[in-house]
Design a protein around this motif. Structure first.
Motif, PDB file in Angstrom:
ATOM      1  N   THR A  56      -1.904  -1.323 -14.568  1.00 38.29           N
ATOM      2  CA  THR A  56      -2.435  -0.315 -13.660  1.00 38.29           C
ATOM      3  C   THR A  56      -2.996  -0.948 -12.401  1.00 38.29           C
ATOM      4  OG1 THR A  56      -3.016   1.062 -15.531  1.00 38.29           O
ATOM      5  CG2 THR A  56      -4.074   1.582 -13.452  1.00 38.29           C
ATOM      6  N   GLY A  57      -3.740  -2.047 -12.580  1.00 41.77           N
ATOM      7  CA  GLY A  57      -4.335  -2.728 -11.442  1.00 41.77           C
ATOM      8  C   GLY A  57      -5.324  -1.847 -10.706  1.00 41.77           C
ATOM      9  N   PHE A  58      -5.628  -2.229  -9.501  1.00 42.59           N
ATOM     10  CA  PHE A  58      -6.537  -1.450  -8.670  1.00 42.59           C
ATOM     11  C   PHE A  58      -6.327  -1.838  -7.215  1.00 42.59           C
ATOM     12  CE2 PHE A  58      -8.837  -5.237  -9.983  1.00 42.59           C
ATOM     13  CZ  PHE A  58      -9.337  -5.718  -8.785  1.00 42.59           C
ATOM     14  N   GLU A  59      -6.898  -1.046  -6.329  1.00 42.19           N
ATOM     15  CA  GLU A  59      -6.845  -1.329  -4.901  1.00 42.19           C
ATOM     16  C   GLU A  59      -8.251  -1.614  -4.399  1.00 42.19           C
ATOM     17  OE1 GLU A  59      -5.016   2.176  -3.224  1.00 42.19           O
ATOM     18  OE2 GLU A  59      -3.022   1.296  -3.455  1.00 42.19           O
ATOM     19  N   VAL A  89      -8.905  -3.230   5.679  1.00 40.57           N
ATOM     20  CA  VAL A  89      -7.741  -3.713   4.956  1.00 40.57           C
ATOM     21  C   VAL A  89      -7.754  -3.073   3.568  1.00 40.57           C
ATOM     22  CG1 VAL A  89      -8.900  -5.789   4.089  1.00 40.57           C
ATOM     23  CG2 VAL A  89      -6.419  -5.760   4.282  1.00 40.57           C
ATOM     24  N   LEU A  90      -6.573  -2.703   3.092  1.00 39.68           N
ATOM     25  CA  LEU A  90      -6.402  -2.135   1.764  1.00 39.68           C
ATOM     26  C   LEU A  90      -5.377  -3.004   1.041  1.00 39.68           C
ATOM     27  CD1 LEU A  90      -6.856   0.192  -0.305  1.00 39.68           C
ATOM     28  CD2 LEU A  90      -4.900   1.334   0.762  1.00 39.68           C
ATOM     29  N   GLU A  91      -5.763  -3.574  -0.083  1.00 37.16           N
ATOM     30  CA  GLU A  91      -4.867  -4.443  -0.848  1.00 37.16           C
ATOM     31  C   GLU A  91      -4.856  -4.007  -2.308  1.00 37.16           C
ATOM     32  OE1 GLU A  91      -2.846  -6.783   0.220  1.00 37.16           O
ATOM     33  OE2 GLU A  91      -3.540  -6.749   2.298  1.00 37.16           O
ATOM     34  N   SER A  92      -3.764  -4.288  -2.976  1.00 35.45           N
ATOM     35  CA  SER A  92      -3.594  -3.941  -4.383  1.00 35.45           C
ATOM     36  C   SER A  92      -3.409  -5.206  -5.207  1.00 35.45           C
ATOM     37  CB  SER A  92      -2.360  -3.051  -4.540  1.00 35.45           C
ATOM     38  OG  SER A  92      -2.085  -2.828  -5.908  1.00 35.45           O
TER      39      SER A  92
END
Length: 99
Positions: A60-63, A78-81
């Motif tokens: 699933t991970g996250f951002e 900045v938006l990273e996953s």
């Protein structure tokens, strides 16, 4: 505020496998400097943590969204996953998780 342990536990990732960082309020960071926020531990005996990294990258991970301000008042973000688009990682994740 550093909430890495809470976040990792919520997605069933062993938080002790990762070293964590978070900038202090009003911290100054040089242009081009990178501040690692989450990275796999380099502690002895951390071999099992590689499995946790696969879970983080293939599950699933996250951002993470970070907004920062320059000394001149400019606002950037900045938006990273944590998810990686890789067939290899996806296959490893499925094999490890049984999904």
């Amino acid at each position: 505020m550093d909430r890495w342990d809470e976040l990792l536990e919520a997605i069933n990732i062993e938080h002790n496998c990762f070293a964590k960082g978070w900038p202090r309020k009003d911290a100054v960071i040089k242009v081009g400097e990178e501040l690692p926020l989450l990275y796999i531990t380099k502690a002895d005996g951390a071999e099992a943590c590689h499995l946790e990294m696969i879970k983080l990258m293939g599950g699933t991970g996250f951002e993470v969204f970070v907004e920062y301000h320059s000394l001149y008042g400019d606002v950037s973000s900045v938006l990273e996953s944590t998810r990686v688009k890789s067939k290899t990682v996806e296959e490893l994740y499925r094999a490890l998780s049984g999904k």
